[in-house]
Design a protein around this motif. Sequence first.
Motif, PDB file in Angstrom:
ATOM      1  N   SER A  73       0.846  -1.188   0.000  1.00 34.41           N
ATOM      2  CA  SER A  73       0.000   0.000   0.000  1.00 34.41           C
ATOM      3  C   SER A  73       0.877   1.232   0.000  1.00 34.41           C
ATOM      4  O   SER A  73       1.890   1.294   0.697  1.00 34.41           O
ATOM      5  N   GLN A  74       0.474   2.215  -0.796  1.00 38.74           N
ATOM      6  CA  GLN A  74       1.215   3.471  -0.869  1.00 38.74           C
ATOM      7  C   GLN A  74       0.246   4.604  -0.582  1.00 38.74           C
ATOM      8  O   GLN A  74      -0.754   4.766  -1.278  1.00 38.74           O
ATOM      9  N   GLU A  75       0.556   5.337   0.454  1.00 43.71           N
ATOM     10  CA  GLU A  75      -0.318   6.456   0.815  1.00 43.71           C
ATOM     11  C   GLU A  75      -0.195   7.562  -0.222  1.00 43.71           C
ATOM     12  O   GLU A  75       0.889   7.849  -0.723  1.00 43.71           O
ATOM     13  N   ILE A  76      -1.323   8.155  -0.539  1.00 47.09           N
ATOM     14  CA  ILE A  76      -1.357   9.256  -1.498  1.00 47.09           C
ATOM     15  C   ILE A  76      -1.753  10.512  -0.728  1.00 47.09           C
ATOM     16  O   ILE A  76      -2.780  10.539  -0.042  1.00 47.09           O
ATOM     17  N   VAL A  77      -0.939  11.525  -0.807  1.00 48.61           N
ATOM     18  CA  VAL A  77      -1.188  12.763  -0.070  1.00 48.61           C
ATOM     19  C   VAL A  77      -2.519  13.365  -0.528  1.00 48.61           C
ATOM     20  O   VAL A  77      -2.765  13.534  -1.718  1.00 48.61           O
ATOM     21  N   GLY A  78      -3.387  13.642   0.422  1.00 45.91           N
ATOM     22  CA  GLY A  78      -4.673  14.254   0.135  1.00 45.91           C
ATOM     23  C   GLY A  78      -5.762  13.268  -0.262  1.00 45.91           C
ATOM     24  O   GLY A  78      -6.907  13.665  -0.447  1.00 45.91           O
ATOM     25  N   ALA A  79      -5.417  11.996  -0.390  1.00 48.27           N
ATOM     26  CA  ALA A  79      -6.432  10.998  -0.764  1.00 48.27           C
ATOM     27  C   ALA A  79      -6.882  10.239   0.476  1.00 48.27           C
ATOM     28  O   ALA A  79      -6.126  10.047   1.430  1.00 48.27           O
ATOM     29  N   LYS A  80      -8.123   9.811   0.451  1.00 51.24           N
ATOM     30  CA  LYS A  80      -8.678   9.083   1.594  1.00 51.24           C
ATOM     31  C   LYS A  80      -8.134   7.658   1.663  1.00 51.24           C
ATOM     32  O   LYS A  80      -7.871   7.136   2.734  1.00 51.24           O
ATOM     33  N   TYR A  81      -7.966   7.009   0.523  1.00 45.44           N
ATOM     34  CA  TYR A  81      -7.516   5.629   0.482  1.00 45.44           C
ATOM     35  C   TYR A  81      -6.131   5.521  -0.145  1.00 45.44           C
ATOM     36  O   TYR A  81      -5.793   6.274  -1.052  1.00 45.44           O
ATOM     37  N   ALA A  82      -5.372   4.572   0.329  1.00 41.06           N
ATOM     38  CA  ALA A  82      -4.044   4.323  -0.214  1.00 41.06           C
ATOM     39  C   ALA A  82      -4.163   3.597  -1.552  1.00 41.06           C
ATOM     40  O   ALA A  82      -5.196   2.989  -1.862  1.00 41.06           O
ATOM     41  N   ARG A  83      -3.101   3.643  -2.312  1.00 45.88           N
ATOM     42  CA  ARG A  83      -3.049   2.894  -3.570  1.00 45.88           C
ATOM     43  C   ARG A  83      -2.482   1.521  -3.253  1.00 45.88           C
ATOM     44  O   ARG A  83      -1.372   1.394  -2.734  1.00 45.88           O
ATOM     45  N   ASN A  84      -3.222   0.467  -3.563  1.00 50.87           N
ATOM     46  CA  ASN A  84      -2.817  -0.906  -3.272  1.00 50.87           C
ATOM     47  C   ASN A  84      -2.393  -1.600  -4.551  1.00 50.87           C
ATOM     48  O   ASN A  84      -3.009  -1.424  -5.591  1.00 50.87           O
ATOM     49  N   SER A  85      -1.332  -2.385  -4.440  1.00 51.60           N
ATOM     50  CA  SER A  85      -0.886  -3.140  -5.603  1.00 51.60           C
ATOM     51  C   SER A  85      -0.295  -4.465  -5.150  1.00 51.60           C
ATOM     52  O   SER A  85       0.169  -4.610  -4.028  1.00 51.60           O
ATOM     53  N   SER A  86      -0.323  -5.427  -6.048  1.00 47.91           N
ATOM     54  CA  SER A  86       0.250  -6.749  -5.788  1.00 47.91           C
ATOM     55  C   SER A  86       1.515  -6.884  -6.612  1.00 47.91           C
ATOM     56  O   SER A  86       1.537  -6.552  -7.789  1.00 47.91           O
ATOM     57  N   ARG A  87       2.558  -7.357  -6.007  1.00 43.13           N
ATOM     58  CA  ARG A  87       3.848  -7.480  -6.673  1.00 43.13           C
ATOM     59  C   ARG A  87       4.069  -8.918  -7.128  1.00 43.13           C
ATOM     60  O   ARG A  87       3.691  -9.865  -6.455  1.00 43.13           O
ATOM     61  N   ALA A  88       4.722  -9.085  -8.267  1.00 41.79           N
ATOM     62  CA  ALA A  88       5.003 -10.419  -8.797  1.00 41.79           C
ATOM     63  C   ALA A  88       6.126 -11.092  -8.019  1.00 41.79           C
ATOM     64  O   ALA A  88       6.202 -12.305  -7.957  1.00 41.79           O
ATOM     65  N   TRP A  89       7.019 -10.333  -7.406  1.00 42.88           N
ATOM     66  CA  TRP A  89       8.131 -10.929  -6.676  1.00 42.88           C
ATOM     67  C   TRP A  89       7.685 -11.308  -5.261  1.00 42.88           C
ATOM     68  O   TRP A  89       6.805 -10.699  -4.690  1.00 42.88           O
ATOM     69  N   GLY A  90       8.279 -12.328  -4.735  1.00 41.98           N
ATOM     70  CA  GLY A  90       8.007 -12.725  -3.356  1.00 41.98           C
ATOM     71  C   GLY A  90       6.774 -13.579  -3.153  1.00 41.98           C
ATOM     72  O   GLY A  90       6.386 -13.860  -2.030  1.00 41.98           O
TER      73      GLY A  90
END
Length: 160
Positions: free
Chosen positions: A35-52
């Motif tokens: 999850s990556q927080e976005i300044v000024g946004a209510k929800y974080a940006r979520n992503s799934s990584r292929a590694w790990g």
Amino acid sequence: MRLVIGDKILADSAADGLTRWIRADKPELRLRAQSQEIVGAKYARNSSRAWGQYFSFVVTVGRQFASYAAAEDFWLSHTAELSDGAEGVLKYEGIFGKLYGFQNAALESVKPTSEIGVSTEIEYAFRCGRPAEDFDSLIVVDGAILKIGEFFPYIKATDL
């Protein structure tokens, strides 16, 4: 019914005389999410990584022994043998004879889950890579599994 990882045979109902049943949970795919927080946004940006990513695979083996002492001796020698770890291609043949395999597998834990009389259930947990499709049959010669390369070979029957 067989359970093999790398060059270690964990259970083989045809050869060991102890294995009565094998049950496996469905493999669970574990993905790394971020999850990556976005300044000024209510929800974080979520992503799934292929590694790990990896598969979590749990197999329970039921064994029956001639005596309590034999069950205890088996447990102590079996865990001592596995204490150095086990890794490689994981091969699992269940009750119906279908063979499944996983690349790059490692044994994570071994624990007894139930002991009733001279019967013992042992749970093996694995962390695995991709499912392997490079083999489809087990070859057994005099109760021993024949190993050729990393995978069990294909068997092709021809009419003579």
